[in-house]
Design a protein around this motif. Structure first.
Motif, PDB file in Angstrom:
ATOM      1  N   TYR A   1       0.764   2.787   8.949  1.00 52.42           N
ATOM      2  CA  TYR A   1       0.460   4.424   7.547  1.00 52.42           C
ATOM      3  C   TYR A   1       1.559   5.467   7.501  1.00 52.42           C
ATOM      4  CZ  TYR A   1       0.068   9.670   7.961  1.00 52.42           C
ATOM      5  OH  TYR A   1       0.207  11.198   7.624  1.00 52.42           O
ATOM      6  N   SER A   2       2.909   4.928   7.475  1.00 51.09           N
ATOM      7  CA  SER A   2       3.913   5.014   7.308  1.00 51.09           C
ATOM      8  C   SER A   2       4.238   4.563   5.742  1.00 51.09           C
ATOM      9  CB  SER A   2       5.028   5.137   7.711  1.00 51.09           C
ATOM     10  OG  SER A   2       5.615   5.659   8.722  1.00 51.09           O
ATOM     11  N   ALA A   3       4.339   3.170   5.988  1.00 49.65           N
ATOM     12  CA  ALA A   3       4.224   2.091   4.342  1.00 49.65           C
ATOM     13  C   ALA A   3       3.569   3.106   3.565  1.00 49.65           C
ATOM     14  CB  ALA A   3       3.821   1.300   5.294  1.00 49.65           C
ATOM     15  N   PHE A   4       1.872   2.656   4.557  1.00 52.24           N
ATOM     16  CA  PHE A   4       0.365   3.262   3.296  1.00 52.24           C
ATOM     17  C   PHE A   4       0.789   4.486   2.282  1.00 52.24           C
ATOM     18  CE2 PHE A   4      -3.358   5.876   2.434  1.00 52.24           C
ATOM     19  CZ  PHE A   4      -4.259   4.679   2.053  1.00 52.24           C
ATOM     20  N   VAL A   5       1.769   5.221   3.514  1.00 53.08           N
ATOM     21  CA  VAL A   5       1.665   7.108   2.622  1.00 53.08           C
ATOM     22  C   VAL A   5       2.531   6.678   1.338  1.00 53.08           C
ATOM     23  CG1 VAL A   5       2.892   8.782   2.578  1.00 53.08           C
ATOM     24  CG2 VAL A   5       1.457   8.383   4.544  1.00 53.08           C
ATOM     25  N   VAL A   6       4.230   5.738   1.808  1.00 53.00           N
ATOM     26  CA  VAL A   6       4.948   5.787   0.617  1.00 53.00           C
ATOM     27  C   VAL A   6       4.514   5.193  -0.317  1.00 53.00           C
ATOM     28  CG1 VAL A   6       7.240   4.651   0.035  1.00 53.00           C
ATOM     29  CG2 VAL A   6       6.393   5.026   2.380  1.00 53.00           C
ATOM     30  N   ALA A   7       3.800   3.640  -0.149  1.00 53.66           N
ATOM     31  CA  ALA A   7       3.004   3.230  -0.975  1.00 53.66           C
ATOM     32  C   ALA A   7       1.526   3.662  -1.867  1.00 53.66           C
ATOM     33  CB  ALA A   7       1.973   1.857  -0.437  1.00 53.66           C
ATOM     34  N   LEU A   8       1.447   5.011  -1.422  1.00 52.93           N
ATOM     35  CA  LEU A   8       0.272   6.017  -1.545  1.00 52.93           C
ATOM     36  C   LEU A   8       1.465   6.880  -3.197  1.00 52.93           C
ATOM     37  CD1 LEU A   8      -1.888   7.835  -0.237  1.00 52.93           C
ATOM     38  CD2 LEU A   8      -3.012   6.076  -2.086  1.00 52.93           C
ATOM     39  N   LEU A   9       2.039   6.718  -3.416  1.00 50.13           N
ATOM     40  CA  LEU A   9       3.355   8.204  -3.912  1.00 50.13           C
ATOM     41  C   LEU A   9       3.966   7.156  -5.078  1.00 50.13           C
ATOM     42  CD1 LEU A   9       5.072   9.882  -1.585  1.00 50.13           C
ATOM     43  CD2 LEU A   9       3.919  11.166  -2.805  1.00 50.13           C
ATOM     44  N   ALA A  10       4.308   5.960  -4.559  1.00 54.67           N
ATOM     45  CA  ALA A  10       4.520   5.075  -5.933  1.00 54.67           C
ATOM     46  C   ALA A  10       3.294   4.336  -6.425  1.00 54.67           C
ATOM     47  CB  ALA A  10       5.088   3.468  -4.935  1.00 54.67           C
TER      48      ALA A  10
ATOM     49  N   VAL B   1      -0.265  -3.580  -0.730  1.00 55.09           N
ATOM     50  CA  VAL B   1       0.032  -3.153   0.296  1.00 55.09           C
ATOM     51  C   VAL B   1      -0.808  -2.031   1.207  1.00 55.09           C
ATOM     52  CG1 VAL B   1       1.639  -1.076   1.714  1.00 55.09           C
ATOM     53  CG2 VAL B   1       2.722  -2.250   0.161  1.00 55.09           C
ATOM     54  N   GLU B   2      -1.775  -1.584   0.113  1.00 52.88           N
ATOM     55  CA  GLU B   2      -3.084  -0.915   0.635  1.00 52.88           C
ATOM     56  C   GLU B   2      -3.934  -1.931   1.303  1.00 52.88           C
ATOM     57  OE1 GLU B   2      -3.947   1.633  -2.375  1.00 52.88           O
ATOM     58  OE2 GLU B   2      -2.562   3.045  -2.051  1.00 52.88           O
ATOM     59  N   TYR B   3      -4.057  -3.615   0.284  1.00 52.17           N
ATOM     60  CA  TYR B   3      -5.143  -3.814   1.214  1.00 52.17           C
ATOM     61  C   TYR B   3      -4.631  -4.914   2.439  1.00 52.17           C
ATOM     62  CZ  TYR B   3      -8.934  -4.040  -1.909  1.00 52.17           C
ATOM     63  OH  TYR B   3     -10.088  -4.530  -3.065  1.00 52.17           O
ATOM     64  N   PHE B   4      -3.084  -4.740   2.563  1.00 52.03           N
ATOM     65  CA  PHE B   4      -2.349  -5.939   3.791  1.00 52.03           C
ATOM     66  C   PHE B   4      -3.309  -4.523   4.744  1.00 52.03           C
ATOM     67  CE2 PHE B   4       0.520  -5.750   6.694  1.00 52.03           C
ATOM     68  CZ  PHE B   4       0.730  -7.341   7.426  1.00 52.03           C
ATOM     69  N   ASP B   5      -3.323  -3.222   5.052  1.00 46.86           N
ATOM     70  CA  ASP B   5      -2.889  -1.846   5.700  1.00 46.86           C
ATOM     71  C   ASP B   5      -4.318  -2.393   6.236  1.00 46.86           C
ATOM     72  OD1 ASP B   5      -0.351  -1.331   6.266  1.00 46.86           O
ATOM     73  OD2 ASP B   5      -0.014   0.764   4.783  1.00 46.86           O
ATOM     74  N   PHE B   6      -5.594  -2.377   5.588  1.00 51.57           N
ATOM     75  CA  PHE B   6      -6.934  -1.855   5.388  1.00 51.57           C
ATOM     76  C   PHE B   6      -6.732  -3.514   5.928  1.00 51.57           C
ATOM     77  CE2 PHE B   6      -7.950   0.523   1.363  1.00 51.57           C
ATOM     78  CZ  PHE B   6      -7.115   0.957   2.092  1.00 51.57           C
ATOM     79  N   LEU B   7      -6.821  -4.325   6.068  1.00 48.33           N
ATOM     80  CA  LEU B   7      -7.017  -5.516   6.536  1.00 48.33           C
ATOM     81  C   LEU B   7      -6.421  -5.644   7.973  1.00 48.33           C
ATOM     82  CD1 LEU B   7      -7.189  -8.161   3.773  1.00 48.33           C
ATOM     83  CD2 LEU B   7      -9.217  -6.859   4.388  1.00 48.33           C
ATOM     84  N   ALA B   8      -5.377  -5.085   8.185  1.00 39.77           N
ATOM     85  CA  ALA B   8      -4.034  -5.381   9.550  1.00 39.77           C
ATOM     86  C   ALA B   8      -5.611  -4.028   9.808  1.00 39.77           C
ATOM     87  CB  ALA B   8      -3.552  -5.146   9.349  1.00 39.77           C
ATOM     88  N   THR B   9      -6.003  -2.773  10.311  1.00 37.76           N
ATOM     89  CA  THR B   9      -6.334  -2.577  10.835  1.00 37.76           C
ATOM     90  C   THR B   9      -7.908  -2.728  10.947  1.00 37.76           C
ATOM     91  OG1 THR B   9      -5.582  -0.308   8.982  1.00 37.76           O
ATOM     92  CG2 THR B   9      -7.573  -0.313  10.798  1.00 37.76           C
TER      93      THR B   9
END
Lengths: 532, 124
Positions: A273-282, A319-327
């Motif tokens: 989640y946290s990495a996703f939020v940072v990635a979104l802002l970036a 990062v977002e794709y990684f988060d999706f797949l890891a979910t």
């Protein structure tokens, strides 16, 4: 939170409601009407290309692609993306109401007035605007685009964009300043975060379009505003400062929807989640600094800088794709229609994203610029990506909005038809583009040998139209012969599922404790522990 | 404090950094100016929100929810007509301004009604 409602008459409740849920519903209805109208224009264009240019004139074809693109961007996808936020952000952060309900209502009517203004161009003697959805100067000046169709287009786009800025302000303000006690920034759901970055981009990026169109209007009436080549470059720079971020405005909310759907139907907490939020802002910051890759061939801005930022986008996207797949990894997957559309988004958007990396490179872009390769790329991001994300969201949230379940069997038929139609329509465009087929041409010589693939694409677009009909039939059947959904039919994780379906006027009677970004999952886990 | 401003400040500064990197690439004024203005606006709004957060704190008092607002529609339609009038003549601008004035009056009336309702409910 206490809430006192001021009663209203039934008529004004329908047309003038300041309830964020009703405004969002009305916005989606308006967008749906424009979507169907725009789809008809697209079918006409495809018929023209399949019939070897024998259906409409060159001028009419110009009007068709201009109004198709303009309608889809200004009146359909962006409004729908924001409308979903208008509906669900207050619910997801536990607010009783949107911040600035009258402002949100004003946004809806600006969208409507803008749409009517743009489309009324068809009623004028010179026809509708025909200078493409970006209305570049000098093509759009009073010499090359005389008549009131272009004027109405300019005012329509200004009004619709103003409305979108108003909505974004309301959503942003709600997410940042109307959160329920316990709902800290880092406990906001994934979808709400995607809406926050979307709205920041709208509020600080979209005014550039208003300025560009204001200058264009002044140029048409007074001249000597956008002077010569430098004026044209200035207009394009302002336009693309809006025009590229808008692609992400049409993408981020659907990323959020897909994130919610994947977590719910994997029965797992959203990974990273946290990495996703940072990635979104970036991601959102970067996406405001890539706009001039649309102007590589001008050779007057710093291509190297824009190539660097455009290529850097793959880092937050990765990062977002990684988060999706890891979910999904080791989750208990439930293959509902919503989940299938979310998977469709993941696969197809990847095609759009990877071809974007090709276009981010100036030497490759020099060869592919203005070709059907670009058309294929953005339709894979906007249609094969965002539209699939939107349908994932619709099948997911329809029970919450209406209290009724959509039919799964019809939904899966819709999904299959849409996957076939989308890929048959848009994939051949990559081939045609690589072979040199340029955009916005009404007739191509038979000697090019492109006719076969153009006919195939037209057949694909008919399949897409069929899939939309199946979807509309599904909605009709599901609303007429209701299967009650209950408050939380999916075993979801976020606050909107803690209230009734549909939610009451003030959204919540009471709120559960909020200790993470998945408060309902926390509750279920706590109950399971007590049960053990 | 709700830390709402943090999001705007971080994002505005991030955009400013990305804009600043352009200096290495000898940018044209316009390609530098547009994102610079956007990032400055974002930071400025962030500072305003920060000041509001400090002044108001985390107040979550009762709210009055207004059900509908016909006056808002009149106001928007007036703005739209006046704007389109810019392309079609003064007469249309004047009609638009008239509708706008009606709408504005209605919004003021709704606000006063809202204040009265708040007092009636003992919320103010």
């Amino acid at each position: 939170m206490n809430a006192v409602a001021v009663p209203a008459r039934a008529a004004s409740r329908t047309f003038a409601s300041s309830d964020h849920k009703r405004i969002a519903g009305a916005a989606c209805t308006v967008a749906l009407v424009f979507f169907l109208a725009s789809g008809l224009l697209a079918l006409l264009m495809r018929s023209q290309l399949a019939a070897d240019g024998g259906v409409v004139s060159q001028q009419t074809y110009n009007e068709l692609f201009t109004m198709h693109g303009s309608t889809m961007v200004y009146l359909v996808i962006v409004p729908v993306a924001l409308a979903v936020g208008l509906y669900f952000v207050p619910l997801q952060v536990g607010a009783a109401e949107i911040a600035g309900p009258r402002v949100a209502l004003a946004g809806l009517w600006m969208l409507l007035c803008g749409g009517v203004s743009m489309w009324s161009g068809f009623l004028t003697s010179g026809g509708a605007a025909a200078a493409s959805w970006w209305g570049f100067d000098p093509l759009s000046d009073s010499i090359h685009s005389p008549g009131s169709g272009m004027e109405l287009w300019i005012f329509g786009v200004i009004l619709a964009t103003l409305g979108q800025i108003l909505w974004a302000g309301c959503i942003l303000s709600t997410a940042l300043r109307r959160r329920a006690p316990g709902m800290t920034l880092m406990r906001m759901p994934v979808f709400t975060w995607t809406m926050v970055v979307t709205c920041v981009m709208v509020v600080f990026g979209f005014p550039a379009l208003l300025l560009a169109l204001g200058l264009l209007w002044a140029q048409r009436h007074f001249g000597d505003v956008l002077i010569g080549g430098a004026g044209a470059v200035d207009y394009q720079a302002l336009f693309w400062f809006y025009g590229h971020p808008v692609v992400y405005v049409m993408f981020f909310p659907f990323v959020g929807m897909v994130g919610e759907v994947l977590a719910t139907f994997s029965s797992r907490r959203f990974f990273g989640y946290s990495a996703f939020v940072v990635a979104l802002l970036a991601f959102a910051g970067l996406s405001m600094t890539v706009w001039a890759h649309h102007m590589y061939t001008f050779g007057v801005l710093s291509n190297k800088y824009f190539a660097l930022t455009s290529t850097a986008l793959i880092v937050p996207a990765g990062v977002e794709y990684f988060d999706f797949l890891a979910t999904l990894w080791r989750g208990r997957l439930r293959f509902t229609t919503s989940f299938l559309f979310a998977l469709g988004f993941l696969v197809q958007f990847l095609v759009g994203g990877l071809t974007g990396v090709i276009l981010a490179s100036p030497p490759l872009d020099y060869g592919l610029n203005m070709s059907y390769f670009v058309v294929a790329h953005f339709h894979y991001t906007i249609f094969a990506g965002s539209a699939f994300g939107l349908f994932a969201g619709i099948y997911y949230w329809f029970p919450k909005i209406t209290g009724a379940m959509l039919r799964e069997r019809l939904g899966k038929l819709h999904f299959v038809l849409m996957v076939i139609g989308t890929n048959v329509t848009f994939f051949p465009m990559f081939i045609l583009g690589a072979e040199g087929m340029t955009r916005r041409i009404a007739r191509y010589p038979a000697s090019t040998g492109w006719q076969g693939l153009n006919i195939l694409e037209t057949a694909g677009s008919v399949v897409i139209a069929l899939s939309v009909l199946v979807f509309m039939w599904n909605m009709l059947v599901s609303l007429r012969d209701r299967r009650e959904a209950g408050d939380d039919p999916w075993g979801a994780q976020t606050l909107e599922w803690a209230t009734s379906s549909p939610p009451p006027r003030h959204n919540f009677h009471e709120l559960p404790p909020i200790r993470s970004y998945a408060p309902l999952l926390d509750l279920r886990e706590a109950h399971e522990e007590v049960g053990v | 404090m709700r830390r709402a401003a943090v999001v705007l400040l971080i994002w505005g500064l991030w955009l400013a950094v990305l804009t600043g990197v352009q200096a290495v690439f000898a940018p044209k004024l316009i390609q530098f100016a547009i994102p610079a203005v956007a990032s400055a606006a974002c930071v400025l709004v962030g500072l305003v929100v920060w000041a509001l957060d400090i002044r108001q704190g985390q107040v979550d008092g009762p709210r009055l929810i207004t059900d509908s607002s016909v006056a808002t529609i009149a106001l928007v339609v007036g703005v739209a007509v006046a704007l389109i009038g810019a392309g079609f003549g003064l007469w249309l601008i004047l009609i638009g301004v008239g509708i706008m004035a009606l709408g504005l009056g209605g919004v003021v009336r709704e606000q006063r009604e809202r204040s009265r309702a708040l007092r009636r409910e003992g919320l103010r």
